[in-house]
Design a protein around this motif. Structure first.
Motif, mmCIF file in Angstrom:
data_model
loop_
_atom_site.group_PDB
_atom_site.id
_atom_site.type_symbol
_atom_site.label_atom_id
_atom_site.label_comp_id
_atom_site.label_asym_id
_atom_site.label_seq_id
_atom_site.Cartn_x
_atom_site.Cartn_y
_atom_site.Cartn_z
ATOM 1 N N ALA A 82 -4.915 20.903 -46.627
ATOM 2 C CA ALA A 82 -4.630 21.103 -45.207
ATOM 3 C C ALA A 82 -4.485 19.806 -44.410
ATOM 4 C CB ALA A 82 -5.708 21.981 -44.590
ATOM 5 N N VAL A 86 -1.347 17.440 -41.565
ATOM 6 C CA VAL A 86 -1.351 17.383 -40.100
ATOM 7 C C VAL A 86 -1.910 16.048 -39.617
ATOM 8 C CG1 VAL A 86 -1.495 19.860 -39.740
ATOM 9 C CG2 VAL A 86 -3.600 18.561 -40.020
ATOM 10 N N PHE A 92 -5.142 18.128 -31.162
ATOM 11 C CA PHE A 92 -5.153 19.566 -30.921
ATOM 12 C C PHE A 92 -4.841 20.323 -32.218
ATOM 13 C CE2 PHE A 92 -3.589 23.529 -29.372
ATOM 14 C CZ PHE A 92 -3.997 23.670 -28.055
ATOM 15 N N THR A 93 -3.751 19.928 -32.880
ATOM 16 C CA THR A 93 -3.342 20.577 -34.117
ATOM 17 C C THR A 93 -4.404 20.416 -35.201
ATOM 18 O OG1 THR A 93 -1.081 20.008 -33.557
ATOM 19 C CG2 THR A 93 -1.478 20.729 -35.799
ATOM 20 N N LEU A 95 -7.617 19.838 -34.828
ATOM 21 C CA LEU A 95 -8.807 20.608 -34.474
ATOM 22 C C LEU A 95 -8.609 22.080 -34.844
ATOM 23 C CD1 LEU A 95 -11.464 19.951 -33.040
ATOM 24 C CD2 LEU A 95 -10.464 20.749 -30.940
ATOM 25 N N LEU A 96 -7.438 22.615 -34.499
ATOM 26 C CA LEU A 96 -7.183 24.026 -34.788
ATOM 27 C C LEU A 96 -7.077 24.269 -36.290
ATOM 28 C CD1 LEU A 96 -4.749 25.157 -31.995
ATOM 29 C CD2 LEU A 96 -7.136 25.753 -32.301
ATOM 30 N N THR A 97 -6.546 23.291 -37.032
ATOM 31 C CA THR A 97 -6.480 23.442 -38.484
ATOM 32 C C THR A 97 -7.891 23.571 -39.057
ATOM 33 O OG1 THR A 97 -4.520 22.061 -38.482
ATOM 34 C CG2 THR A 97 -5.591 22.414 -40.592
ATOM 35 N N PHE A 99 -10.466 24.588 -37.508
ATOM 36 C CA PHE A 99 -10.980 25.879 -37.048
ATOM 37 C C PHE A 99 -10.473 27.012 -37.926
ATOM 38 C CE2 PHE A 99 -13.155 28.096 -33.833
ATOM 39 C CZ PHE A 99 -13.773 27.130 -33.091
ATOM 40 N N ALA A 100 -9.182 26.924 -38.271
ATOM 41 C CA ALA A 100 -8.581 27.957 -39.118
ATOM 42 C C ALA A 100 -9.284 27.994 -40.473
ATOM 43 C CB ALA A 100 -7.096 27.683 -39.294
ATOM 44 N N LEU A 101 -9.568 26.816 -41.029
ATOM 45 C CA LEU A 101 -10.255 26.760 -42.318
ATOM 46 C C LEU A 101 -11.631 27.408 -42.220
ATOM 47 C CD1 LEU A 101 -9.440 23.180 -43.616
ATOM 48 C CD2 LEU A 101 -8.749 25.341 -44.635
#
Lengths: 298, 593
Positions: A82, A86, A92-93, A95-97, A99-101
């Motif tokens: 992952a 990115v 932002f991207t 951080l969200l990645t 979070f998704a994990l």
């Protein structure tokens, strides 16, 4: 006096686990400006690994090595799968990645194992204690403090003496400059993730020795505390992360020992209060207790 | 009709049209879905509409400012409870909440009144917390919103006199789905209007570059705060209507998890685009429902499959399309570009105010390093002054001091009668100094024309004493007319430099400060830059202070050249004088040879 020593010991015991995790978060933040919300999942990975090995006749003699190995592998895998892709995207991207994990990890354990807690045996000596004068020393506390101390000294040696450590520290200061000096970005970042995994693996061992069970969301609570510790210490500052972790552990233990009334009453609002403190910290001293300066060139 | 009134009507009409088209598309989909199944399908449509309002509410802040917030659900929560305490009929309320504070016990409003009350309460709470959030920078706002979420969550669970704790409140009169459709339309119109409005454009500029926006006179706080407050209003509408659609509220409705669900909708669709927000709301609501049906109710993993879907979708989108499915494609934006007509303003060079830009005796130390040591410079009205010197001479530092980015330890900066010594970048820009940056700072996701139009908007508001500029003429001067509707990021290097020049010019400044306008350009391009910069300055009657390494460029463009070395002025004079000066040759040219 006894109570003071006791609280001190307990606080350092919990705090050193926070410190190990905070150090990993700070390390990753240093090399890629990412607050890795998936870092706590390494504990979950470690715990489930232990659970599976105990199902098939595991033993505490070699379990720590397995847990640490699993955490290192998982950490490097998240980077490869992952975060590598990115790396140059906005914070932002990233951080969200992460979070998704974290979400994905929760859901997958729930589906493929169980939403319920899965216990496994604890080491026999874990609740033994020795009494020294009037202070009761839990073996587990001593082990925690000892292991953490050795780990931190080892970490300090790695970061001061080895080429890898110097490269990581350089990258944390200024990645572009480090790259110009011939530091290979991929290798440094993979290495940083591996090292963060190692620290999280050690923390996971200490955690599951105390409470030998695996649960899908177990990593998140620890993560929250570790992020707070890293923020207090100043994200990206390694010594700051350690001191932040210890400070948080001591704060918690002392509040419980000396202000039990206030502590219970405030317990209802504990998360909220902790976050207000963190938020205030961010506003009043955004660089944390220990400054890592990043001057932006214009 | 007055031009301004006309413009406002057009903006509103365009917003209403975009909103109606988007919502009509959703309506067609929803009707097709409900027409083919039982009444349980209506519930999904209700859910999707509230989700849509929440996503749009988040988009107004997150999408326009680029600041990530986890805490919006806290305010939807506040609105839902505010609705409950005034919408539940008095008799039932006295039973559920016998100790209701603030004299709310006897209050009862209809649906419209309750919604208005909820929005008002949320705006008061949100606007207060927003002051802290919008002042903070970096990761701080995100952490503060997270804090707000936990605090509100615990308040709702524990302030039992007001909320009845974990059990929640029921008995809110349920309203029909028409309210939700109406709410969705209002939310979309508000969000579109915000994007069209000047303050919304400013917020977008701060998202694109938080350093360049203030350098053009856009205040970070003001524009972010405006976005926050509007966003709170929409979120409150969503929270209140959700409560009135379900008929009950409880602490589990607006948690971190549900906030993340909404966030996923936003990033999947593309957070910069309102059409993306709508698309995300529809796709994720439908996908979640689909995966819920895969779960086995017996194993209690009914909630887990949607989690896999959410985590997986978010991860895939982040890895493959970090800008979301739509990126910058937006129906409203498309309409706006289609309707853009050529500016019919005639640019007239203003009568010179006779103000000179003067920096005297500037000293700056970075730790032990003295970057500027009593240096100064003067640019007369309409004059073009070149500043040269070897690397580390302090040229860019002087720029940064003049524009308020770096604080000097000693020295004064004056623009005519105005003292700018202590001014912030925003004040400097509004006073009439527009700069470009050595390492380009364009608004990358906006089109070329929008970049220039943004400064023109600032000029219109804060520099209205200067005659307005014609954006299209500036684009032509810069040779960018053919790229007007391309994203700035897709331009080549030379064109990006020219765009920075055009953007600075559109601010109608007294002086242009150009930091290495030809760096990275070919010789022919940099020759052409002489004429372009001169033309731009002449059009708006501005003086120019320009730094460059290209001696050919500097001697051609400047009336007067100043040479810096080691933080001090080494020499000055006409281009010919400076070339002939042996000191300069030794310090500057010598070091280059």
């Amino acid at each position: 006096m006894t109570r003071l020593l006791q609280s001190l010991l307990d606080g350092v015991g919990v705090g050193s686990t926070y410190a190990l995790l905070a150090l990993g978060i700070s390390l990753i933040f240093g090399v890629m400006h990412l607050v890795n919300f998936a870092h706590g999942e390494l504990i979950t990975v470690g715990a489930y690994t232990a659970y599976f090995f105990f199902l098939h006749g595991g033993s505490w003699w070699w379990m720590p090595a397995v847990i640490i190995g699993a955490a290192v592998l998982a950490s490097v895998a998240t980077e490869q799968i992952a975060f590598r892709w990115v790396r140059n995207a906005s914070p932002f991207t990233m951080l969200l990645t992460s979070f998704a994990l974290e979400r994905l990890s929760h859901a997958l354990w729930q589906i493929f194992v169980s939403p319920k807690q899965r216990p496994f045996p604890k080491p026999a000596w874990v609740f033994n204690s020795l009494t020294l004068g009037s202070v009761r020393l839990e073996v587990m506390d001593l082990v925690t403090i000892g292991v953490t101390a050795i780990t931190l000294v080892g970490t300090a040696i790695v970061f001061r003496r080895t080429l890898f450590g110097i490269a990581v520290r350089g990258a944390a200061e200024d990645f572009d400059a480090a790259r110009l000096m011939g530091v290979k970005a991929n290798r440094v970042i993979s290495g940083a993730f591996a090292f963060a995994g190692l620290l999280a693996g050690i923390a996971a061992c200490l955690i599951v020795m105390r409470t030998p069970s695996a649960e899908p969301a177990m990593g998140s609570e620890w993560l929250l505390k570790a992020v707070i510790a890293a923020v207090i210490g100043g994200l990206g500052s390694f010594s700051g992360a350690i001191i932040g972790g210890l400070a948080l552990g001591l704060l918690e233990t002392f509040a419980r020992a000396y202000l039990p009334d206030v502590a219970t009453r405030l317990d209802r609002f504990s998360t909220g209060i902790v976050f207000i403190v963190v938020a205030l910290f961010f506003v009043l001293r955004p660089q944390g207790l220990f400054t890592v300066s990043h001057a932006e060139r214009v | 009709m007055d031009v301004r009134v006309c413009e406002v009507t057009t903006k509103f009409g365009r917003s209403a049209l975009s909103s109606a088209v988007l919502l009509a598309a959703v309506f067609v989909l929803a009707s097709a879905y409900t027409a083919t199944g039982g009444s349980s399908r209506d519930l999904l449509v209700d859910e999707m509409l509230t989700n849509l309002m929440l996503v749009v509410g988040m988009q107004v802040f997150i999408g326009n400012t680029g600041v990530l917030s986890f805490g919006h659900m806290a305010f939807a929560q506040v609105a839902a409870y505010a609705t409950a305490v005034v919408a539940i009929p008095v008799v039932e309320k006295t039973k559920a909440l016998p100790d209701l504070p603030f004299g709310l016990a006897d209050v009862h409003f209809g649906p419209a009144g309750s919604t208005a009350f909820a929005i008002a309460v949320t705006l008061v709470v949100g606007a207060t917390i927003g002051i802290v959030i919008c002042r903070a920078s970096g990761l701080a706002p995100t952490m503060i919103t997270l804090a707000a979420l936990f605090v509100v969550d615990q308040l709702v669970k524990n302030w039992k006199e007001l909320t009845r704790g974990a059990g929640g409140l029921s008995g809110i009169p349920q309203q029909s789905v028409l309210w939700l459709w109406g709410g969705a339309l209002v939310a979309l119109v508000v969000a579109h209007v915000f994007q069209e409005a000047r303050i919304g454009r400013f917020a977008i500029a701060t998202r694109e570059d938080a350093l360049a926006a203030p350098a053009l006179g856009i205040r970070l706080f003001t524009s972010r705060y405006a976005a926050w407050v509007v966003s709170m209003g929409v979120i409150a509408l969503a929270g209140s209507l959700r409560a009135q659609s379900l008929g009950s509220v409880n602490p589990k409705q607006f948690t971190l998890d549900s906030g993340i669900l909404i966030l996923v909708m936003l990033v999947v669709g593309g957070m910069r685009s309102l059409s993306g927000a709508v698309l995300g709301a529809v796709l994720i609501t439908a996908g979640t429902e689909l995966f819920r049906q895969l779960g086995d109710p017996q194993r209690l993993d009914i909630e887990r499959f949607p989690d896999v879907f959410l985590g997986g979708t978010m991860l895939l989108v982040m890895l493959l399309r970090p800008d979301g499915l739509l990126g910058d494609r937006d129906f409203g934006g498309w309409l706006r570009r289609r309707m853009t007509r050529r500016s019919d303003v005639t640019t007239v060079a203003p009568v010179s105010t006779g103000a000179a830009l003067e920096a005297t005796d500037i000293t700056v130390r970075f730790g032990g390093f003295v970057a500027l040591d009593g240096a100064g410079i003067r640019v007369g009205p309409g004059e073009i002054v070149g500043l040269i010197g070897p690397n580390g001479a302090g040229k860019t530092t002087l720029f940064n001091v003049i524009t308020g980015l770096v604080e000097q330890q000693r020295g004064r900066i004056r623009l005519g009668d105005l003292d700018l010594s202590e001014a912030t970048p925003v004040e400097v820009a509004r006073a009439g100094l527009a700069r470009t940056f050595q390492n380009l700072r364009l608004f990358n996701n906006l089109t070329v024309r929008e970049n220039v139009a943004l400064s023109a908007l600032v000029a219109e508001r804060h520099r209205s004493h200067r005659p307005p500029v014609n954006i299209d003429e500036l684009l032509e001067d810069a040779g960018l007319a053919e790229f007007a509707h391309r994203r700035a990021a897709t331009l080549d290097y030379g064109n990006q430099r020219r765009l920075e020049l055009a953007r600075a010019t559109a601010l109608a400044p007294e002086f242009l400060l150009l930091d290495e306008p030809t760096s990275g350009m070919s010789d022919t391009e940099s020759l052409a830059m002489v004429d372009r910069a001169r033309a731009a300055a002449a059009r708006i009657g501005a003086g120019v202070l320009v730094i460059d390494h290209d001696l050919g460029f500097i001697t051609r463009i400047s009336h007067h050249i100043v040479v810096f070395s080691e933080g001090r002025m080494l020499a000055e004079g006409s281009p010919a004088d400076v070339r002939a000066n042996p000191l300069v040759a030794a310090a500057y040219l010598g070091s280059q040879a």
